[in-house]
Design a protein around this motif. Structure first.
Motif, mmCIF file in Angstrom:
data_model
loop_
_atom_site.group_PDB
_atom_site.id
_atom_site.type_symbol
_atom_site.label_atom_id
_atom_site.label_comp_id
_atom_site.label_asym_id
_atom_site.label_seq_id
_atom_site.Cartn_x
_atom_site.Cartn_y
_atom_site.Cartn_z
ATOM 1 N N ASP A 268 56.294 17.372 35.831
ATOM 2 C CA ASP A 268 56.231 15.799 36.072
ATOM 3 C C ASP A 268 56.830 15.834 37.521
ATOM 4 O OD1 ASP A 268 54.742 14.487 34.317
ATOM 5 O OD2 ASP A 268 56.412 13.415 33.386
ATOM 6 N N TYR A 269 57.773 16.583 37.898
ATOM 7 C CA TYR A 269 58.275 16.707 39.192
ATOM 8 C C TYR A 269 57.448 17.067 40.283
ATOM 9 C CZ TYR A 269 60.113 19.120 43.080
ATOM 10 O OH TYR A 269 60.227 19.440 44.561
ATOM 11 N N VAL A 270 56.296 18.132 39.842
ATOM 12 C CA VAL A 270 54.980 18.209 40.560
ATOM 13 C C VAL A 270 54.217 16.997 40.772
ATOM 14 C CG1 VAL A 270 52.910 19.523 40.772
ATOM 15 C CG2 VAL A 270 55.306 20.837 40.364
ATOM 16 N N ARG A 271 54.201 16.453 39.826
ATOM 17 C CA ARG A 271 53.113 15.156 39.772
ATOM 18 C C ARG A 271 53.962 14.046 40.723
ATOM 19 N NH1 ARG A 271 50.135 11.332 35.200
ATOM 20 N NH2 ARG A 271 49.716 9.540 36.946
ATOM 21 N N TYR A 272 55.330 13.992 40.545
ATOM 22 C CA TYR A 272 56.043 13.035 41.411
ATOM 23 C C TYR A 272 55.828 13.631 43.135
ATOM 24 C CZ TYR A 272 60.267 11.435 43.846
ATOM 25 O OH TYR A 272 60.926 10.755 45.037
ATOM 26 N N SER B 247 55.508 6.300 37.495
ATOM 27 C CA SER B 247 56.697 6.377 38.521
ATOM 28 C C SER B 247 57.690 7.251 37.739
ATOM 29 C CB SER B 247 57.320 5.256 39.127
ATOM 30 O OG SER B 247 57.603 4.229 38.059
ATOM 31 N N LEU B 248 58.674 7.429 38.572
ATOM 32 C CA LEU B 248 60.143 8.223 37.585
ATOM 33 C C LEU B 248 60.895 7.182 37.372
ATOM 34 C CD1 LEU B 248 61.067 11.079 39.950
ATOM 35 C CD2 LEU B 248 59.455 11.131 38.064
ATOM 36 N N PRO B 249 61.535 6.875 36.114
ATOM 37 C CA PRO B 249 62.348 6.060 35.551
ATOM 38 C C PRO B 249 63.677 6.015 36.084
ATOM 39 C CG PRO B 249 62.462 7.854 33.990
ATOM 40 C CD PRO B 249 61.330 8.227 34.952
ATOM 41 N N ALA B 250 64.314 4.960 36.198
ATOM 42 C CA ALA B 250 65.623 4.677 36.702
ATOM 43 C C ALA B 250 66.598 5.361 35.755
ATOM 44 C CB ALA B 250 66.141 3.169 36.883
ATOM 45 N N TRP B 251 67.799 5.765 36.010
ATOM 46 C CA TRP B 251 68.628 6.562 35.471
ATOM 47 C C TRP B 251 69.104 5.481 34.266
ATOM 48 C CZ3 TRP B 251 73.792 5.376 34.250
ATOM 49 C CH2 TRP B 251 74.429 6.307 33.417
ATOM 50 N N SER B 252 69.356 6.230 33.090
ATOM 51 C CA SER B 252 70.082 5.436 31.968
ATOM 52 C C SER B 252 71.213 6.082 31.293
ATOM 53 C CB SER B 252 69.158 4.629 31.136
ATOM 54 O OG SER B 252 69.643 4.087 29.842
ATOM 55 N N THR C 221 67.563 16.802 28.893
ATOM 56 C CA THR C 221 66.614 17.468 27.513
ATOM 57 C C THR C 221 65.696 16.403 27.419
ATOM 58 O OG1 THR C 221 67.901 16.967 26.019
ATOM 59 C CG2 THR C 221 68.269 19.170 26.979
ATOM 60 N N ASN C 222 65.442 15.211 27.840
ATOM 61 C CA ASN C 222 64.347 14.271 27.356
ATOM 62 C C ASN C 222 62.971 14.814 27.843
ATOM 63 O OD1 ASN C 222 66.475 11.406 27.706
ATOM 64 N ND2 ASN C 222 66.117 12.585 25.945
ATOM 65 N N SER C 223 63.053 15.583 28.678
ATOM 66 C CA SER C 223 61.746 16.095 29.131
ATOM 67 C C SER C 223 61.011 15.371 30.292
ATOM 68 C CB SER C 223 61.017 16.582 28.088
ATOM 69 O OG SER C 223 59.807 17.322 28.494
ATOM 70 N N TYR C 224 59.875 15.672 30.451
ATOM 71 C CA TYR C 224 58.832 14.992 31.338
ATOM 72 C C TYR C 224 59.446 14.004 32.608
ATOM 73 C CZ TYR C 224 55.490 16.230 27.781
ATOM 74 O OH TYR C 224 54.713 16.859 27.077
ATOM 75 N N ARG C 225 59.169 12.966 32.608
ATOM 76 C CA ARG C 225 59.744 11.973 33.727
ATOM 77 C C ARG C 225 61.270 12.070 33.923
ATOM 78 N NH1 ARG C 225 57.371 6.461 34.001
ATOM 79 N NH2 ARG C 225 57.811 6.546 31.818
#
Length: 247
Positions: free
Chosen positions: A160-164, A176-181, A187-191
């Motif tokens: 997903d970093y590569v997609r970004y 889009s990449l999600p805002a930090w929470s 380890t949530n993976s993906y975005r």
């Protein structure tokens, strides 16, 4: 950009199927300027296999879905020849240059990669025609080709970093990449992981994603790899990111 050096036999066969019935010379001219014209329908990709080649790269495109939008097929072909070489140049020049795309009318997910074959859901692409950068994510899995024991969260986070970084249509697709929470974890993976990696690249090490990919592919990755690359554990790095997550 289209690719004029495609395999001639395949392209000619495709062109005949797609355009012969609608060639301008075969249609009678209207009797008068006010004569009604037929409605224009979107072009579809014939069911079958077409092989494309360019600059040493090969794409075998297998369409099993009748009515698959031909504009999407063309975008997939163009993106493969423009994006995939960039990923090889950065992440692993020894990756295969022969990839197969399959359009599956029965697959109910989005897309998946097995070896050098990427399967796309015809239904997903029909209902989400802007989401062509699913290709960018999936072809990175072809480059990765990790074997045995690699953490899935990091594998998908890198894709997903590569997609970004290399995606060409993320905005129109609503991706889009999600805002930090505070509820997130690396380890949530993906975005979520992808955003963490993008932050690390900006604020800690410009080569960290490339180095992590190399360690994963060479089977040298351990939890200590983060310390070796940055001087901190992944938990310490996540804390730093959480304290100042702006990209």
């Amino acid at each position: 950009m289209r690719y004029p050096n495609l395999l001639c036999i395949a392209l000619c066969a495709f062109s005949t199927l797609a355009f012969t019935a609608c060639s301008k010379s075969s249609l009678p001219e209207p009797a008068t300027p006010s004569a009604p014209t037929e409605a224009v329908t979107e072009a579809t990709t014939p069911v079958g296999t077409v092989i494309y080649t360019s600059n040493g790269y090969k794409l075998t495109f297998i369409n099993n879905a009748s009515g698959f939008d031909d504009a999407t097929r063309q975008k997939f072909v163009n993106m493969y020849f423009s994006i995939y070489p960039q990923l090889l140049n950065r992440f692993y020049s020894g990756a295969t240059k022969q990839v197969t795309f399959v359009i599956d009318p029965n697959y109910t997910g989005v897309a998946y990669t097995s070896g050098t074959t990427v399967t796309y859901s015809a239904a997903w692409m029909s209902s989400h025609p802007q989401d062509v950068d699913v290709l960018t994510h999936e072809v990175m899995h072809v480059v990765q080709a990790y074997t045995g024991g690699t953490p899935g969260w990091l594998t998908e986070g890198i894709a997903d970093y590569v997609r970004y970084k290399y995606g060409v249509n993320n905005g129109p697709a609503g991706w889009s990449l999600p805002a930090w929470s505070s509820t997130q974890s690396y380890t949530n993976s993906y975005r979520v992981t992808a955003r963490f990696l993008a932050w690390l690249e900006l604020h800690v090490s410009s080569t960290i994603v490339t180095s992590l990919n190399t360690a994963l592919r060479n089977k040298t990755y351990t939890s200590n790899t983060w310390n070796q690359l940055t001087g901190k554990s992944v938990d310490q790095l996540w804390t730093d990111y959480s304290n100042s997550p702006a990209l």
